[in-house]
Design an enzyme around this catalytic site. Structure first.
Site, mmCIF file in Angstrom:
data_model
loop_
_atom_site.group_PDB
_atom_site.id
_atom_site.type_symbol
_atom_site.label_atom_id
_atom_site.label_comp_id
_atom_site.label_asym_id
_atom_site.label_seq_id
_atom_site.Cartn_x
_atom_site.Cartn_y
_atom_site.Cartn_z
ATOM 1 N N ASP A 214 -1.149 -9.321 3.670
ATOM 2 C CA ASP A 214 -0.484 -10.622 3.579
ATOM 3 C C ASP A 214 -0.240 -10.993 2.113
ATOM 4 O O ASP A 214 -1.135 -10.853 1.276
ATOM 5 C CB ASP A 214 -1.402 -11.668 4.232
ATOM 6 C CG ASP A 214 -0.736 -13.014 4.390
ATOM 7 O OD1 ASP A 214 0.258 -13.100 5.126
ATOM 8 O OD2 ASP A 214 -1.221 -13.993 3.786
ATOM 9 N N GLU A 270 -10.167 8.106 1.701
ATOM 10 C CA GLU A 270 -11.480 8.640 2.100
ATOM 11 C C GLU A 270 -11.569 8.840 3.609
ATOM 12 O O GLU A 270 -12.409 9.585 4.088
ATOM 13 C CB GLU A 270 -12.602 7.670 1.697
ATOM 14 C CG GLU A 270 -12.888 7.637 0.219
ATOM 15 C CD GLU A 270 -13.860 6.505 -0.110
ATOM 16 O OE1 GLU A 270 -14.714 6.172 0.754
ATOM 17 O OE2 GLU A 270 -13.736 5.949 -1.216
HETATM 18 C C1 GLC Z 1 2.404 -14.777 4.986
HETATM 19 C C2 GLC Z 1 2.336 -14.895 6.485
HETATM 20 C C3 GLC Z 1 2.564 -16.316 6.854
HETATM 21 C C4 GLC Z 1 1.476 -17.159 6.230
HETATM 22 C C5 GLC Z 1 1.440 -16.967 4.727
HETATM 23 C C6 GLC Z 1 0.180 -17.516 4.125
HETATM 24 O O1 GLC Z 1 3.662 -15.030 4.504
HETATM 25 O O2 GLC Z 1 3.248 -14.024 7.071
HETATM 26 O O3 GLC Z 1 2.601 -16.511 8.231
HETATM 27 O O4 GLC Z 1 1.703 -18.504 6.514
HETATM 28 O O5 GLC Z 1 1.458 -15.599 4.392
HETATM 29 O O6 GLC Z 1 -0.919 -16.726 4.460
#
Ligand code: GLC
Length: 548
Positions: A214, A270
């Site tokens: 993310d 790993e």
């Molecule tokens: C990313 C995710 C989104 C989330 C954001 C904050 O963009 O896809 O859904 O709100 O990160 O974590």
């Protein structure tokens, strides 16, 4: 590592179709109106039969759900809303039994404000090691009552919130590029990097096949946290990550972030010889240019990065051709495989982006077919195989932090609920088989009352249905995805035609308004997204042919 053009023995992720499961809205086993882990397990045979190779599951960890799981309070447990660790293990085992790989979501840029680290930080004094794990700063202005810099939150408003210290006095400020309940971690503190590696190992040891990272272009912020150049001083927030990525900002895509991914690469490697097989990581990186994104997938960094350029492109053969050419050109120097995506849980569903209604659906199916021609991995978002459109969610039903943070401002963002409505599996009324609730009971985001014909049950076996179209496309893709190599030719064709050649498959997409003559390379018809072509291809349609 195999050479890019070696069609033999490629790791699975180099040519996979990955299905994104938004856990809250996929399948609800206990009838509380929110999807869960046993719900996913029960529907795994559906995904196997659909013909995907892997699923990516959005965050299911312990979380107050302020950003629906992207605010993690405990990275090593499953939120009771979704089940237990045992349920996650059972899901993983069942997926592997069915030959499906599982990618989990990792959120390294920020935690929840309910995470033990943040709770310890706010209970500790400024300058303490507890505060050093996050981005605390004194405020600007004579009384420290102004934010430390002008950074906006992606979800609207300022990216800083001021603490009230335990003794009741106004205190330091902390940075949150997203909601105020999602404090950013301090990646210049080595403890943070070590903790994230430990979390990676926790899930690798349980047998997950990969991670979706993310906000992978976040993590490090420019030294000194300089002000950013706001494009329009009256607009204090970018409407989305798409817009945020358009700005040269000191909070994104800093060079130091690549050290993190080099370290993760080693950790994942790993596990290459483990029973589960090679593991991978895919970056959610909204970096500005194709070249910037390619840096995340250098041979010693992450394996893939989402490529949001097609998703941001208009309905145009020329624009699509440009996306394909630029994507492949930017990845060639680093030897990485491309990825393709048209919809996800953060953007308006592509059927709606392409105009909605019958035309939007026709275009959506055509774009999907063209995308599935291409080398690398394709990421599908749950419900697109049903042709679902964006839902217009009533203001009182909206749940997205970006809505709450902007609804009373000049720049309202209605949020992302409209692409997150629970999936219709069958039946005539809500919850359409999403869960065992009484007929008429609505799940966490209400479903439209005209969805009966779109359910999995209604579309299964129905000639011409979007579901059967996806199944057939995925079945055919399996016959060439691994062996057709990575070269793509953009072949000449009538104006408004996109003609892609890969191996002995030719894809023709008509983005114009009139039927168009087929190019000479279009031999035997394999599959059409709409009416079968007969010398000409109808507008808003794509078809696969054996190369003549
Ligand atoms: C990313 C995710 C989104 C989330 C954001 C904050 O963009 O896809 O859904 O709100 O990160 O974590």
């Amino acid at each position: 590592m195999p050479a890019v053009n070696d069609p033999t023995d490629l790791p699975w992720w180099r040519h996979a179709v990955v299905y994104q499961v938004y856990i809250r809205s996929f399948a609800d086993s206990d009838g509380d109106g929110v999807g869960d882990m046993p719900g996913i397990t029960s529907r795994l045979p559906y995904l196997r039969d659909l013909g995907v190779d892997a699923l990516w599951i959005t965050p299911f960890y312990t979380s107050p759900q302020r950003d629906h799981g992207y605010d993690v309070a405990d990275y090593r447990d499953v939120d009771p809303l979704f089940g237990s660790l045992a349920d996650a293990d059972a899901m993983l085992a069942r997926a592997h039994e069915l030959g499906l790989k599982v990618i989990v979501d990792l959120v390294p840029n920020h935690t929840s404000d309910q995470h033990v680290w943040f709770q310890a930080a706010i209970a500790s004094p400024p300058g303490s090691p507890e505060r050093e794990r996050y981005m605390f700063r004194d405020g600007a202005g004579p009384d420290g009552d102004e934010p430390p810099n002008n950074w906006p939150s992606v979800f609207g408003g300022a990216a800083w919130t001021r603490l009230t210290e335990p003794d009741g006095t106004p205190g330091q400020w902390y940075l949150h590029l997203f909601d105020s309940t999602q404090p950013d971690l301090n990646w210049r503190n080595p403890e943070v990097g070590d903790e994230l590696v430990d979390i990676l190992r926790f899930w690798l040891d349980r047998g997950v096949d990969g991670f979706r990272v993310d906000v992978a272009h976040g993590l490090f912020k420019a030294e000194g946290l300089p002000d950013t150049v706001l494009r329009d001083p009256d607009e204090d927030a970018p409407a989305s990550m798409v817009e945020a990525a358009g700005v040269d900002e000191p909070m994104w895509d800093q060079p130091e972030v690549h050290e993190v991914y080099r370290r993760w690469h080693e950790v994942l490697a790993e596990y290459d010889d483990s029973e589960v097989g090679p593991r991978m990581a895919v970056a959610e990186s909204w970096a500005r240019t194709a070249e910037a994104i390619a840096r995340y997938v250098r041979p010693d960094e992450l394996h893939q990065s989402f490529n949001f350029h097609w998703l941001s492109a208009p309905w145009s053969a020329e624009a699509f051709a440009e996306v394909v050419t630029e994507t492949l050109a930017s990845l060639a120097p680093v030897g990485a495989v491309p990825t393709w995506v048209l919809s996800n849980h953060d953007v308006v569903r592509h059927v709606t982006r392409y105009g909605g209604g019958a035309q939007g659906l026709a275009r959506g199916r055509a774009a999907t077919l063209a995308m599935l021609t291409l080398p690398g991995s394709a990421y599908l978002y749950q419900g697109e195989e049903l042709g679902l459109a964006q839902v217009d969610v009533a203001p009182e039903d909206r749940t997205d932090p970006s809505w709450f943070r902007t609804k009373d401002t000049a720049k309202v963002d209605i949020g992302r609920d409209g692409c997150r409505v629970p999936i219709p599996w069958g039946g005539d009324a809500a919850p359409y088989g999403f869960g065992p609730a009484e007929s008429g009971d609505q799940p966490w985001i209400p479903q439209p009352d005209d969805w009966a014909g779109l359910s999995v049950e209604a579309q299964t076996g129905a000639e011409g249905s979007t579901l059967e179209f996806y199944r057939e496309a995925l079945r055919l893709r399996r016959t060439f995805a691994e062996t057709a190599g990575t070269d793509v030719e953009i072949l000449p064709g009538a104006p408004d035609l996109l003609v892609l050649g890969r191996g002995d498959v030719v894809c023709v997409l008509n983005a114009g308004t009139a039927p168009a003559a087929l190019p000479a390379e279009a031999g035997e018809l394999l599959l059409s997204s709409g009416d079968d072509p007969d010398g000409t291809l109808a507008p808003d349609t794509a078809a696969w042919f054996r190369r003549a």
